[in-house]
Design an enzyme around this catalytic site. Structure first.
Site, PDB file in Angstrom:
ATOM      1  N   HIS A   1      94.087 -79.903  22.220  1.00  0.00           N
ATOM      2  CA  HIS A   1      93.126 -81.594  20.834  1.00  0.00           C
ATOM      3  C   HIS A   1      92.136 -81.949  21.449  1.00  0.00           C
ATOM      4  O   HIS A   1      91.722 -81.833  22.281  1.00  0.00           O
ATOM      5  CB  HIS A   1      94.630 -82.500  20.914  1.00  0.00           C
ATOM      6  CG  HIS A   1      95.050 -83.239  21.715  1.00  0.00           C
ATOM      7  ND1 HIS A   1      93.971 -83.712  22.099  1.00  0.00           N
ATOM      8  CD2 HIS A   1      96.175 -82.872  22.267  1.00  0.00           C
ATOM      9  CE1 HIS A   1      95.419 -84.688  23.198  1.00  0.00           C
ATOM     10  NE2 HIS A   1      96.390 -84.186  23.241  1.00  0.00           N
TER      11      HIS A   1
ATOM     12  N   LYS B   1     100.806 -76.376  25.231  1.00  0.00           N
ATOM     13  CA  LYS B   1     100.732 -76.748  23.837  1.00  0.00           C
ATOM     14  C   LYS B   1      98.962 -76.964  23.220  1.00  0.00           C
ATOM     15  O   LYS B   1      98.603 -76.475  24.171  1.00  0.00           O
ATOM     16  CB  LYS B   1     100.811 -78.541  24.126  1.00  0.00           C
ATOM     17  CG  LYS B   1     102.431 -78.946  24.909  1.00  0.00           C
ATOM     18  CD  LYS B   1     102.716 -80.317  24.930  1.00  0.00           C
ATOM     19  CE  LYS B   1     104.632 -80.643  25.521  1.00  0.00           C
ATOM     20  NZ  LYS B   1     104.517 -81.226  25.704  1.00  0.00           N
TER      21      LYS B   1
ATOM     22  N   HIS C   1      92.061 -84.109  23.976  1.00  0.00           N
ATOM     23  CA  HIS C   1      91.567 -83.579  25.175  1.00  0.00           C
ATOM     24  C   HIS C   1      90.220 -82.972  25.868  1.00  0.00           C
ATOM     25  O   HIS C   1      89.003 -82.982  26.990  1.00  0.00           O
ATOM     26  CB  HIS C   1      92.148 -82.000  25.344  1.00  0.00           C
ATOM     27  CG  HIS C   1      93.554 -82.064  25.724  1.00  0.00           C
ATOM     28  ND1 HIS C   1      94.676 -82.450  24.816  1.00  0.00           N
ATOM     29  CD2 HIS C   1      94.390 -82.965  26.839  1.00  0.00           C
ATOM     30  CE1 HIS C   1      96.168 -82.508  25.767  1.00  0.00           C
ATOM     31  NE2 HIS C   1      95.589 -83.057  26.747  1.00  0.00           N
TER      32      HIS C   1
END
Ligand code: ARG
Length: 604
Positions: free
Chosen positions: A167, A164, A170
């Site tokens: 972003h 995934k 994170h």
């Protein structure tokens, strides 16, 4: 031997003071001296006054007082009666206190008592410990910091989800967690740095199912994160319109849950290659982990947790067939937490329960800190509630550090999908800026330097305000050389290093403190008196802004000192004294920067 004896003897010789310095360093010595004075006057233990004493923050350049005592704090802690006029109490106390050779001035204002200490002693005490080869610890040997409990602290941060998007949340978790781990470590704790990967769940069903169709081993080896993400996006699109694809995905995940070897080995390959790639990028960011854990580690234990909940009578079955823990105060199922789906599979929280229990058994931590965005606050609240309901006494040692959302983190390529893109962009923008300035010398490691400065800029932008508030990502502002930025911190540090290097050999072990009594140098030392207080405050609320603001302020004070206290052209003893001041300031700046997660550069 304590400050007690210092305060009692106004005629104390400086030789005796040196003996005391061997035991206490920097701010502690003065705090103790003042506390001892108060203790004698009010016939109370010294410790009663220490929490009310602090260094006066440097605001303007000329500042008369160095320490202050909050009478209000003494009222709250019961040293003084909390009734009565506070100013009268303050004035009364000031009248009782005598000046001496260390504390030269005592005055009161608005419920505070101000203390001015002998500035020659200030200079000597602050700069004496330097240059003994322990500059990395400079400022850390403090009563205040030594009073903190030490133990094993597990910090869990970053924790991206394989395949995934990585972003902005994170990235924030990564740098904030790293700061907390550095801070705890610098204060003498045994720190375990853990990354808890999103490496389990339906996304692997989809990936496994889609890889056969859209995946390519060659690309996976070249750039795992990017390729897995591409496959994930494609397979999701396919699954939207194609029921068969969904079915295959479910089937693949079932095989995984049942440990079927073929499915597992593909999953394992995805995970391993991803971790390798992450490690490379974390290295660029100056971040490392002791353990790459993940949700997958706890998939079986999650089922055991459900058993334990059951046997403790904490499990209920809801109307839709899910298993839940009732968290409502009246037990009326108004607020429940689902721990098992109706098909018997575990959830994010179930794996978190299992992970926490596992970690407690394995590491016996004194504190466990989770760093994620504030959207997960209720998840962690429920997690800790269930752990306490299970009677895990260590549940109250767990803490969630939430942060707000970053808006507009974009690169020239568009929306950020990979951490690597942000780092590349920071580096190339910084390279561009550096090529525009005349002062940048031709250096071989210029790319590496640009990257480190770029990372500093990212960190300072992020740590400037309270973590809970979000902010707008702004490349131009964060990379400014003269604003309150990471570039400014690096610039200040590099400039100090070059000053020190240029004057190698000038610095001597002895120096004359009376040559550093100008306002500009005293202001730096008054500011350094707060270093341990700032670190102390940071451990209390785990907010990096205190340290960032402290270092920015220090850099501004250093900039003035650069102008007003030249080394070049001064007589040898003046040059020596000034260099001592600059190296003290440099040590604290560098140590503080390292705690923030910034590698201080020696040239720029
Ligand atoms: N992987 C999660 C996410 O990206 C964060 C994990 C946080 N840690 C935890 N123990 N739940 O949202």
């Amino acid at each position: 031997m304590t400050a007690d004896f210092v305060g009692f003897n106004p005629l104390l010789s400086e030789i005796n003071l040196c003996v005391v310095w061997a035991f206490t360093e920097m701010a502690s010595f003065f705090r103790r001296t003042i506390a001892a004075k108060l203790a004698r006057t009010l016939q109370q233990p010294e410790e009663a006054f220490l929490p009310a004493l602090s260094a006066v923050p440097v605001t303007k350049k000329h500042q008369a007082a160095d320490f202050r005592l909050s009478v209000n704090t003494l009222r709250t802690s019961g040293v003084f009666p909390s009734s009565g006029d506070i100013q009268l109490q303050t004035d009364g106390l000031v009248r009782q206190l005598n000046q001496d050779s260390v504390v030269e001035g005592i005055s009161s204002v608005n419920g505070w008592i101000n203390f001015k200490i002998n500035h020659k002693l200030l200079v000597q005490n602050m700069l004496e410990p330097l240059g003994k080869g322990e500059d990395e610890k400079y400022g850390m040997d403090s009563d205040l910091l030594n009073s903190l409990k030490r133990g094993t602290v597990l910090v869990e941060y970053s924790s991206p989800n394989i395949a995934k998007k990585f972003h902005a949340g994170h990235l924030r978790s990564t740098i904030i967690g790293n700061f907390i781990a550095n801070l705890k470590e610098s204060l003498g704790n045994n720190v375990i740095r853990m990354n808890y990967l999103g490496d389990w769940g339906m996304q692997f069903g989809l990936l496994g199912a889609g890889f056969g169709q859209f995946g390519c081993q060659e690309k996976l080896k070249q750039n795992a994160l990017q390729h897995l993400f591409e496959v994930y996006v494609q397979v999701n699109q396919e699954a939207e319109r194609n029921e068969d694809m969904k079915q295959t995905a479910r089937e693949f995940f079932r095989q995984l849950e049942q440990h079927e070897s073929e499915a597992l080995s593909l999953w394992k390959q995805f995970r391993e290659i991803s971790v390798d790639e992450y490690q490379k990028v974390y290295k660029r960011l100056g971040v490392h982990f002791d353990i790459y854990s993940g949700e997958s580690f706890h998939r079986d234990e999650a089922q055991e947790v459900v058993q334990q909940l059951q046997s403790r009578g904490l499990l209920k079955i809801s109307e839709d067939g899910t298993s839940v823990v009732d968290l409502s105060p009246d037990g009326d199922m108004r607020s429940v937490c689902v721990v098992l789906r109706s098909d018997g599979t575990s959830l994010y929280i179930t794996r978190d329960l299992a992970a926490a229990i596992h970690r407690s058994g394995k590491y016996n931590f004194d504190e466990m800190i989770y760093v994620t965005d504030k959207n997960q606050a209720s998840h962690f609240h429920q997690l800790f509630q269930i752990l306490s309901a299970m009677r895990h006494s260590w549940a109250d040692r767990c803490k969630h550090v939430p942060f707000g959302v970053v808006r507009g983190m974009k690169t020239r390529r568009g929306e950020v999908v990979f951490l690597e893109d942000v780092l590349d962009e920071a580096r190339s923008r910084m390279l561009h800026n550096m090529s525009q300035t005349k002062t940048t010398k031709q250096m071989d490691d210029i790319e590496d330097m640009a990257e480190k400065v770029g990372v500093s800029a990212l960190i300072v932008q992020d740590f400037n305000g309270p973590l809970l508030s979000g902010y707008k990502f702004d490349w131009d502002r964060m990379l400014q050389a003269h604003g309150d930025t990471g570039v400014f911190l690096q610039y200040t540090h590099a400039r100090l290093c070059s000053l020190i290097k240029r004057n190698e050999g000038v610095e001597a072990s002895a120096f004359d403190p009376s040559l550093l009594l100008q306002q500009t140098s005293v202001a730096i030392l008054q500011h350094l008196l707060r270093y341990d207080e700032v670190l102390y405050q940071s451990t209390q609320d785990l907010q990096p802004k205190h340290l960032v603001n402290f270092l920015l302020k220090l850099s501004h004070l250093i900039a003035s000192a650069h102008k007003e206290l030249p080394v070049k052209g001064s007589s040898p003893d003046v040059a020596q004294a000034r260099l001592r001041l600059f190296s003290g300031a440099r040590s604290v700046l560098a140590n503080g920067m390292r705690i923030l997660g910034i590698t201080p550069l020696e040239k720029m």
